[in-house]
Design an enzyme around this catalytic site. Structure first.
Site, PDB file in Angstrom:
ATOM      1  N   LYS A  45      14.893   7.447  11.365  1.00  0.00           N
ATOM      2  CA  LYS A  45      15.101   7.985  10.011  1.00  0.00           C
ATOM      3  C   LYS A  45      16.425   8.766   9.914  1.00  0.00           C
ATOM      4  O   LYS A  45      17.061   8.757   8.852  1.00  0.00           O
ATOM      5  CB  LYS A  45      13.914   8.858   9.601  1.00  0.00           C
ATOM      6  CG  LYS A  45      12.594   8.076   9.460  1.00  0.00           C
ATOM      7  CD  LYS A  45      12.699   6.981   8.414  1.00  0.00           C
ATOM      8  CE  LYS A  45      11.354   6.325   8.116  1.00  0.00           C
ATOM      9  NZ  LYS A  45      11.437   5.309   7.053  1.00  0.00           N
ATOM     10  N   ARG A  58       0.855  -1.197   0.000  1.00  0.00           N
ATOM     11  CA  ARG A  58       0.000   0.000   0.000  1.00  0.00           C
ATOM     12  C   ARG A  58       0.894   1.252   0.000  1.00  0.00           C
ATOM     13  O   ARG A  58       2.129   1.147   0.017  1.00  0.00           O
ATOM     14  CB  ARG A  58      -0.912   0.013   1.230  1.00  0.00           C
ATOM     15  CG  ARG A  58      -0.140   0.079   2.526  1.00  0.00           C
ATOM     16  CD  ARG A  58      -1.043   0.026   3.725  1.00  0.00           C
ATOM     17  NE  ARG A  58      -0.414   0.702   4.855  1.00  0.00           N
ATOM     18  CZ  ARG A  58      -0.921   0.784   6.071  1.00  0.00           C
ATOM     19  NH1 ARG A  58      -2.077   0.204   6.327  1.00  0.00           N
ATOM     20  NH2 ARG A  58      -0.298   1.430   7.026  1.00  0.00           N
ATOM     21  N   TYR A  63      10.667   7.727  15.799  1.00  0.00           N
ATOM     22  CA  TYR A  63      10.637   7.713  14.324  1.00  0.00           C
ATOM     23  C   TYR A  63      11.763   8.578  13.745  1.00  0.00           C
ATOM     24  O   TYR A  63      12.479   8.156  12.829  1.00  0.00           O
ATOM     25  CB  TYR A  63       9.268   8.227  13.871  1.00  0.00           C
ATOM     26  CG  TYR A  63       9.044   8.240  12.385  1.00  0.00           C
ATOM     27  CD1 TYR A  63       8.806   7.052  11.686  1.00  0.00           C
ATOM     28  CD2 TYR A  63       9.031   9.439  11.668  1.00  0.00           C
ATOM     29  CE1 TYR A  63       8.581   7.072  10.310  1.00  0.00           C
ATOM     30  CE2 TYR A  63       8.805   9.462  10.308  1.00  0.00           C
ATOM     31  CZ  TYR A  63       8.567   8.272   9.631  1.00  0.00           C
ATOM     32  OH  TYR A  63       8.345   8.292   8.270  1.00  0.00           O
TER      33      TYR A  63
HETATM   34  P1  NAI Z   1       2.281   2.737   5.003  1.00  0.00           P
HETATM   35  O1  NAI Z   1       2.051   2.603   6.460  1.00  0.00           O
HETATM   36  O2  NAI Z   1       1.142   3.127   4.112  1.00  0.00           O
HETATM   37  O3  NAI Z   1       2.905   1.369   4.422  1.00  0.00           O
HETATM   38  C1  NAI Z   1       3.982   0.758   5.073  1.00  0.00           C
HETATM   39  C2  NAI Z   1       4.219  -0.608   4.472  1.00  0.00           C
HETATM   40  O4  NAI Z   1       5.261  -1.244   5.202  1.00  0.00           O
HETATM   41  C3  NAI Z   1       3.025  -1.552   4.527  1.00  0.00           C
HETATM   42  O5  NAI Z   1       2.964  -2.280   3.309  1.00  0.00           O
HETATM   43  C4  NAI Z   1       3.372  -2.504   5.682  1.00  0.00           C
HETATM   44  O6  NAI Z   1       2.800  -3.789   5.519  1.00  0.00           O
HETATM   45  C5  NAI Z   1       4.873  -2.568   5.535  1.00  0.00           C
HETATM   46  N1  NAI Z   1       5.591  -2.994   6.739  1.00  0.00           N
HETATM   47  C6  NAI Z   1       5.543  -2.436   7.989  1.00  0.00           C
HETATM   48  N2  NAI Z   1       6.344  -3.117   8.825  1.00  0.00           N
HETATM   49  C7  NAI Z   1       6.923  -4.115   8.089  1.00  0.00           C
HETATM   50  C8  NAI Z   1       7.844  -5.153   8.384  1.00  0.00           C
HETATM   51  N3  NAI Z   1       8.339  -5.312   9.627  1.00  0.00           N
HETATM   52  N4  NAI Z   1       8.227  -6.003   7.396  1.00  0.00           N
HETATM   53  C9  NAI Z   1       7.725  -5.867   6.135  1.00  0.00           C
HETATM   54  N5  NAI Z   1       6.840  -4.886   5.792  1.00  0.00           N
HETATM   55  C10 NAI Z   1       6.452  -4.045   6.766  1.00  0.00           C
HETATM   56  O7  NAI Z   1       3.510   3.730   4.850  1.00  0.00           O
HETATM   57  P2  NAI Z   1       3.800   4.879   3.768  1.00  0.00           P
HETATM   58  O8  NAI Z   1       3.140   6.113   4.198  1.00  0.00           O
HETATM   59  O9  NAI Z   1       3.546   4.368   2.401  1.00  0.00           O
HETATM   60  O10 NAI Z   1       5.367   5.098   3.997  1.00  0.00           O
HETATM   61  C11 NAI Z   1       6.358   4.346   3.302  1.00  0.00           C
HETATM   62  C12 NAI Z   1       7.721   4.806   3.770  1.00  0.00           C
HETATM   63  O11 NAI Z   1       7.870   6.211   3.579  1.00  0.00           O
HETATM   64  C13 NAI Z   1       7.974   4.555   5.267  1.00  0.00           C
HETATM   65  O12 NAI Z   1       9.325   4.178   5.462  1.00  0.00           O
HETATM   66  C14 NAI Z   1       7.699   5.892   5.887  1.00  0.00           C
HETATM   67  O13 NAI Z   1       8.392   6.060   7.100  1.00  0.00           O
HETATM   68  C15 NAI Z   1       8.219   6.833   4.797  1.00  0.00           C
HETATM   69  N6  NAI Z   1       7.626   8.162   4.881  1.00  0.00           N
HETATM   70  C16 NAI Z   1       6.281   8.363   4.700  1.00  0.00           C
HETATM   71  C17 NAI Z   1       5.756   9.655   4.795  1.00  0.00           C
HETATM   72  C18 NAI Z   1       4.306   9.935   4.576  1.00  0.00           C
HETATM   73  O14 NAI Z   1       3.915  11.117   4.685  1.00  0.00           O
HETATM   74  N7  NAI Z   1       3.462   8.973   4.280  1.00  0.00           N
HETATM   75  C19 NAI Z   1       6.613  10.793   5.112  1.00  0.00           C
HETATM   76  C20 NAI Z   1       7.993  10.470   5.280  1.00  0.00           C
HETATM   77  C21 NAI Z   1       8.465   9.196   5.164  1.00  0.00           C
END
Ligand code: NAI
Length: 245
Positions: free
Chosen positions: A157, A15, A153
């Site tokens: 990061k 996702r 967090y």
């Molecule tokens: P999300 O929460 O929508 O998706 C995270 C994904 O990581 C999911 O598919 C989940 O199943 C997977 N996941 C979590 N723990 C896991 C594990 N131990 N092993 C395997 N898979 C695991 O997150 P989103 O928003 O798409 O963020 C993606 C990346 O971008 C993250 O690293 C987040 O910290 C970073 N990020 C996101 C921001 C935002 O505004 N959404 C801002 C800055 C960074």
């Protein structure tokens, strides 16, 4: 690197940003390894193969060192070596430091930072033998400027940023690039949980006055994967929130 026919392992790609990354790289002709902690469905795989590329789902926990190794081995057994690793999986568990339990701190570090180490170490060994590879790590502006309620967090990061620069130096002699993307506020499930008040306040601080979208992050990853002369960098995709001097 030429993206077409390369194998791209994207952690946490069920996702949000990870899913957008999978679609962007598949559109560019790459084969995709989808990953998440729970089972990847046939529908999720079919969405990617619709782009005319190969795709497999490899579920497992990146925070577990041996599981990281077995997931990469499974990917290689099915598609061949992983040429591009995108360490995207990450979690938040926000609370003020004085209320943060040791377990809340450790869990976020374990997935966001140790998980990135686990996947990178296993993938890099192979890339070094092949003398080609691209690693892209998802950091965050929180790791650059800090953020209220995100000591765990932000620490994870900021760790990813230092990790990226160190590994970039170690891998450069083999022609492997290692970079990080630091998104600001991107519209995903992770930011959906924020209250309307917090969203309004954060938009006020963003020079471009809006949240980013997942495609804008994915475009940046594609650019980094294609460029062979950028390494050890952190590219902010944040609407101007952090402006480095
Ligand atoms: P999300 O929460 O929508 O998706 C995270 C994904 O990581 C999911 O598919 C989940 O199943 C997977 N996941 C979590 N723990 C896991 C594990 N131990 N092993 C395997 N898979 C695991 O997150 P989103 O928003 O798409 O963020 C993606 C990346 O971008 C993250 O690293 C987040 O910290 C970073 N990020 C996101 C921001 C935002 O505004 N959404 C801002 C800055 C960074």
């Amino acid at each position: 690197m030429e993206i077409k026919d390369k194998n791209v392992f994207i952690t946490g790609s069920t996702r949000g940003i990870g899913k957008a990354l999978a679609h962007a790289f598949a559109k560019a002709g790459a084969n995709i390894i989808l990953n998440g902690r729970s089972q990847i469905s046939d529908e999720q795989v079919a969405e990617i193969t619709a782009h005319g590329v190969k795709c497999i789902g490899v579920s497992g926990d990146i925070a577990d060192f041996d599981n990281a190794a077995s997931m990469l081995a499974e990917a290689e057994a099915n598609l061949g070596p992983v040429h591009i690793l995108i360490n995207n999986a990450g979690i938040t568990d926000d609370k003020l430091l004085i209320r943060m339990k040791a377990a809340d701190f450790e869990e976020v570090i374990k997935i966001n930072l140790t998980g990135t180490f686990n996947m990178t170490q296993h993938a890099l060994k192979k890339m070094m033998k092949l003398r080609e590879g691209v690693i892209i790590n998802l950091a965050s502006v929180s790791g650059l400027m800090g953020n209220l309620g995100q000591a765990n967090y932000a620490a994870s990061k900021a760790g990813v940023v230092g990790f990226t620069k160190s590994v970039a130096r170690e891998a450069a002699a083999r022609g492997i690039t290692v970079n990080a993307i630091a998104p600001g506020f991107i519209e995903t499930d992770m930011t959906e949980v924020l209250s309307d008040k917090v969203k309004e306040q954060t938009v006020e601080q963003i020079p471009l006055k809006r949240y980013g979208n997942v495609e804008e992050v994915a475009q940046t990853a594609l650019f980094l994967a294609q460029n062979q002369y950028i390494t050890g960098q952190v590219i902010n995709v944040d609407g101007g929130l952090v402006m480095n001097g």
